[in-house]
Enzyme design. Structure first.
Site: not given
Length: 72
Positions: A11, A27, A59-60
Site C-alpha cells: 500500500k 500504466s 492498472t499496472y
C-alpha cells in the site's frame, strides 16, 4: 472446490500524482526506490483509488528512475 483469492500485498497511502496524460489510460509510473520499498514489481497489477471522488481502477506498475538517484 477450488477458489481463486486475490489479496493486496502493498500500500502506498496518499501518494500525489505529479504528471498525467489526458489521452492515455494505462500504466502508473512509480519511482524504483519507492516500488522496492513496498515490494511492487514492474508490470504487477495494482488497484488505484482516487480519494477526491472515490473512483477505483486497476492498472499496472512501470518503474521510473529512483527519486534518490534523480536528485544527484
Amino acid at each position: 472446490m477450488l477458489m481463486k483469492l486475490t489479496l493486496l500485498k502493498s500500500k502506498i497511502h496518499r501518494a500525489t500524482v505529479t504528471a498525467a496524460s489526458l489521452h492515455y489510460e494505462g500504466s502508473l509510473t512509480i519511482s524504483a526506490d519507492l516500488a522496492a520499498l513496498v515490494q511492487l514489481r514492474e508490470y504487477e497489477k495494482i488497484l488505484v483509488g482516487n480519494l477526491r471522488n472515490g473512483e477505483r481502477f486497476e492498472t499496472y506498475v512501470i518503474s521510473a528512475r529512483s527519486a534518490i538517484a534523480s536528485r544527484s
